[in-house]
Design a protein around this motif. Structure first.
Motif, PDB file in Angstrom:
ATOM      1  N   GLY A  18       0.810  -1.211   0.000  1.00 27.38           N
ATOM      2  CA  GLY A  18       0.000   0.000   0.000  1.00 27.38           C
ATOM      3  C   GLY A  18       0.844   1.260   0.000  1.00 27.38           C
ATOM      4  N   SER A  19       1.985   1.213   0.657  1.00 24.36           N
ATOM      5  CA  SER A  19       2.885   2.375   0.657  1.00 24.36           C
ATOM      6  C   SER A  19       3.476   2.611  -0.723  1.00 24.36           C
ATOM      7  CB  SER A  19       4.006   2.165   1.665  1.00 24.36           C
ATOM      8  OG  SER A  19       3.477   2.066   2.960  1.00 24.36           O
ATOM      9  N   PHE A  20       3.820   1.528  -1.416  1.00 19.52           N
ATOM     10  CA  PHE A  20       4.327   1.677  -2.776  1.00 19.52           C
ATOM     11  C   PHE A  20       3.266   2.255  -3.704  1.00 19.52           C
ATOM     12  CE2 PHE A  20       7.805  -1.376  -1.891  1.00 19.52           C
ATOM     13  CZ  PHE A  20       8.841  -0.695  -2.519  1.00 19.52           C
ATOM     14  N   LEU A  21       2.015   1.906  -3.485  1.00 15.30           N
ATOM     15  CA  LEU A  21       0.942   2.305  -4.387  1.00 15.30           C
ATOM     16  C   LEU A  21       0.205   3.557  -3.930  1.00 15.30           C
ATOM     17  CD1 LEU A  21      -0.497  -1.230  -5.202  1.00 15.30           C
ATOM     18  CD2 LEU A  21       1.166   0.104  -6.493  1.00 15.30           C
ATOM     19  N   ALA A  22       0.789   4.328  -3.033  1.00 16.94           N
ATOM     20  CA  ALA A  22       0.147   5.547  -2.548  1.00 16.94           C
ATOM     21  C   ALA A  22      -0.049   6.520  -3.704  1.00 16.94           C
ATOM     22  CB  ALA A  22       0.992   6.194  -1.461  1.00 16.94           C
ATOM     23  N   PHE A  23      -1.260   6.902  -3.928  1.00 11.69           N
ATOM     24  CA  PHE A  23      -1.574   7.826  -5.015  1.00 11.69           C
ATOM     25  C   PHE A  23      -2.670   8.800  -4.609  1.00 11.69           C
ATOM     26  CE2 PHE A  23      -4.501   8.703  -8.556  1.00 11.69           C
ATOM     27  CZ  PHE A  23      -3.685   9.484  -9.346  1.00 11.69           C
ATOM     28  N   ASN A  24      -3.781   8.271  -4.127  1.00 12.69           N
ATOM     29  CA  ASN A  24      -4.962   9.089  -3.849  1.00 12.69           C
ATOM     30  C   ASN A  24      -4.680  10.236  -2.890  1.00 12.69           C
ATOM     31  OD1 ASN A  24      -6.480   7.479  -5.494  1.00 12.69           O
ATOM     32  ND2 ASN A  24      -7.262   6.222  -3.828  1.00 12.69           N
ATOM     33  N   GLN A  25      -3.980   9.944  -1.807  1.00 17.12           N
ATOM     34  CA  GLN A  25      -3.739  10.960  -0.791  1.00 17.12           C
ATOM     35  C   GLN A  25      -3.003  12.158  -1.385  1.00 17.12           C
ATOM     36  OE1 GLN A  25      -2.703   7.802  -0.670  1.00 17.12           O
ATOM     37  NE2 GLN A  25      -3.364   6.835   1.225  1.00 17.12           N
ATOM     38  N   PHE A  26      -1.974  11.895  -2.160  1.00 20.10           N
ATOM     39  CA  PHE A  26      -1.168  12.979  -2.713  1.00 20.10           C
ATOM     40  C   PHE A  26      -1.895  13.700  -3.836  1.00 20.10           C
ATOM     41  CE2 PHE A  26       1.888   9.757  -1.196  1.00 20.10           C
ATOM     42  CZ  PHE A  26       2.377  10.472  -0.127  1.00 20.10           C
ATOM     43  N   PHE A  27      -2.592  12.959  -4.659  1.00 18.37           N
ATOM     44  CA  PHE A  27      -3.270  13.592  -5.790  1.00 18.37           C
ATOM     45  C   PHE A  27      -4.436  14.462  -5.333  1.00 18.37           C
ATOM     46  CE2 PHE A  27      -6.143  13.693  -9.473  1.00 18.37           C
ATOM     47  CZ  PHE A  27      -5.265  14.245 -10.393  1.00 18.37           C
ATOM     48  N   ILE A  28      -5.195  13.984  -4.367  1.00 16.19           N
ATOM     49  CA  ILE A  28      -6.338  14.750  -3.875  1.00 16.19           C
ATOM     50  C   ILE A  28      -5.875  16.019  -3.163  1.00 16.19           C
ATOM     51  CG2 ILE A  28      -8.216  14.735  -2.193  1.00 16.19           C
ATOM     52  CD1 ILE A  28      -8.651  11.788  -2.951  1.00 16.19           C
ATOM     53  N   HIS A  29      -4.839  15.917  -2.355  1.00 19.04           N
ATOM     54  CA  HIS A  29      -4.406  17.064  -1.556  1.00 19.04           C
ATOM     55  C   HIS A  29      -3.592  18.081  -2.340  1.00 19.04           C
ATOM     56  CE1 HIS A  29      -5.992  15.661   2.204  1.00 19.04           C
ATOM     57  NE2 HIS A  29      -5.400  14.501   2.035  1.00 19.04           N
ATOM     58  N   THR A  30      -2.682  17.612  -3.200  1.00 19.63           N
ATOM     59  CA  THR A  30      -1.722  18.556  -3.782  1.00 19.63           C
ATOM     60  C   THR A  30      -1.624  18.507  -5.301  1.00 19.63           C
ATOM     61  OG1 THR A  30       0.114  17.001  -3.687  1.00 19.63           O
ATOM     62  CG2 THR A  30      -0.276  18.358  -1.726  1.00 19.63           C
ATOM     63  N   GLN A  31      -2.205  17.516  -5.952  1.00 18.58           N
ATOM     64  CA  GLN A  31      -2.026  17.305  -7.393  1.00 18.58           C
ATOM     65  C   GLN A  31      -0.545  17.263  -7.766  1.00 18.58           C
ATOM     66  OE1 GLN A  31      -4.570  19.699  -6.576  1.00 18.58           O
ATOM     67  NE2 GLN A  31      -6.069  18.066  -6.843  1.00 18.58           N
ATOM     68  N   GLY A  32       0.284  16.790  -6.861  1.00 24.65           N
ATOM     69  CA  GLY A  32       1.714  16.656  -7.123  1.00 24.65           C
ATOM     70  C   GLY A  32       2.528  17.896  -6.815  1.00 24.65           C
ATOM     71  N   GLY A  33       1.935  18.910  -6.289  1.00 26.39           N
ATOM     72  CA  GLY A  33       2.651  20.166  -6.078  1.00 26.39           C
ATOM     73  C   GLY A  33       3.049  20.357  -4.641  1.00 26.39           C
ATOM     74  N   ALA A  61       7.154   1.835 -16.774  1.00 28.27           N
ATOM     75  CA  ALA A  61       7.343   2.165 -15.357  1.00 28.27           C
ATOM     76  C   ALA A  61       6.414   1.332 -14.477  1.00 28.27           C
ATOM     77  CB  ALA A  61       7.112   3.651 -15.124  1.00 28.27           C
ATOM     78  N   SER A  62       5.200   1.074 -14.952  1.00 26.44           N
ATOM     79  CA  SER A  62       4.262   0.243 -14.186  1.00 26.44           C
ATOM     80  C   SER A  62       4.774  -1.184 -14.052  1.00 26.44           C
ATOM     81  CB  SER A  62       2.893   0.229 -14.864  1.00 26.44           C
ATOM     82  OG  SER A  62       2.347   1.506 -14.903  1.00 26.44           O
ATOM     83  N   LEU A  63       5.324  -1.717 -15.119  1.00 26.98           N
ATOM     84  CA  LEU A  63       5.865  -3.080 -15.052  1.00 26.98           C
ATOM     85  C   LEU A  63       7.063  -3.162 -14.118  1.00 26.98           C
ATOM     86  CD1 LEU A  63       5.551  -4.190 -18.768  1.00 26.98           C
ATOM     87  CD2 LEU A  63       4.197  -4.969 -16.814  1.00 26.98           C
ATOM     88  N   ILE A  64       7.900  -2.148 -14.142  1.00 30.89           N
ATOM     89  CA  ILE A  64       9.036  -2.116 -13.214  1.00 30.89           C
ATOM     90  C   ILE A  64       8.533  -2.030 -11.779  1.00 30.89           C
ATOM     91  CG2 ILE A  64      10.997  -0.712 -12.448  1.00 30.89           C
ATOM     92  CD1 ILE A  64      11.470  -0.086 -15.437  1.00 30.89           C
ATOM     93  N   LEU A  65       7.499  -1.227 -11.544  1.00 32.08           N
ATOM     94  CA  LEU A  65       6.911  -1.124 -10.207  1.00 32.08           C
ATOM     95  C   LEU A  65       6.357  -2.469  -9.743  1.00 32.08           C
ATOM     96  CD1 LEU A  65       6.032   0.613  -7.779  1.00 32.08           C
ATOM     97  CD2 LEU A  65       3.931   1.120  -9.036  1.00 32.08           C
ATOM     98  N   VAL A  66       5.689  -3.187 -10.630  1.00 31.72           N
ATOM     99  CA  VAL A  66       5.159  -4.510 -10.278  1.00 31.72           C
ATOM    100  C   VAL A  66       6.296  -5.459  -9.915  1.00 31.72           C
ATOM    101  CG1 VAL A  66       4.022  -6.551 -11.237  1.00 31.72           C
ATOM    102  CG2 VAL A  66       3.011  -4.303 -11.555  1.00 31.72           C
ATOM    103  N   LEU A  67       7.385  -5.430 -10.675  1.00 32.17           N
ATOM    104  CA  LEU A  67       8.525  -6.304 -10.376  1.00 32.17           C
ATOM    105  C   LEU A  67       9.185  -5.950  -9.043  1.00 32.17           C
ATOM    106  CD1 LEU A  67      10.136  -6.595 -13.911  1.00 32.17           C
ATOM    107  CD2 LEU A  67       8.776  -8.318 -12.692  1.00 32.17           C
ATOM    108  N   VAL A  68       9.295  -4.657  -8.755  1.00 23.79           N
ATOM    109  CA  VAL A  68       9.883  -4.234  -7.480  1.00 23.79           C
ATOM    110  C   VAL A  68       8.996  -4.666  -6.317  1.00 23.79           C
ATOM    111  CG1 VAL A  68      10.428  -2.205  -6.078  1.00 23.79           C
ATOM    112  CG2 VAL A  68      11.226  -2.342  -8.425  1.00 23.79           C
ATOM    113  N   ILE A  69       7.688  -4.481  -6.446  1.00 30.74           N
ATOM    114  CA  ILE A  69       6.762  -4.890  -5.385  1.00 30.74           C
ATOM    115  C   ILE A  69       6.808  -6.402  -5.199  1.00 30.74           C
ATOM    116  CG2 ILE A  69       4.314  -5.078  -4.783  1.00 30.74           C
ATOM    117  CD1 ILE A  69       3.947  -2.294  -5.968  1.00 30.74           C
TER     118      ILE A  69
END
Length: 84
Positions: A18-33, A61-69
């Motif tokens: 879940g830590s590797f796949l963190a997306f919602n929290q950052f996107f909702i709050h800051t949109q990456g900024g 990049a997604s495939l590399i992420l899957v392999l790392v996870i």
């Protein structure tokens, strides 16, 4: 405590994934900024695929992420397995 070992191990593995796949929290709050200070790999993949339309780069990049996870999860399972 010995009976909780497997449950604690599974919780640890799922929380790391879940830590590797963190997306919602950052996107909702800051949109990456501001700037790129809160960019995660999953947010970067999203921006590459759907904003910049570089789908091939995002897929790689997604495939590399899957392999790392998968590798991290395999290491965790090996370290947490029962020796009985």
């Amino acid at each position: 405590m010995p009976l909780l070992r497997r449950t604690i191990g599974l919780s640890l593995v799922l929380s790391v994934i879940g830590s590797f796949l963190a997306f919602n929290q950052f996107f909702i709050h800051t949109q990456g900024g501001p700037g790129t200070s809160t960019d995660t790999l999953v947010l970067w993949i999203y921006l590459k695929a759907f904003v910049d339309l570089h789908v091939g780069e995002a897929t790689a990049a997604s495939l590399i992420l899957v392999l790392v996870i998968a590798a991290v999860s395999l290491v965790q399972f090996r370290l947490l397995r029962d020796t009985d």
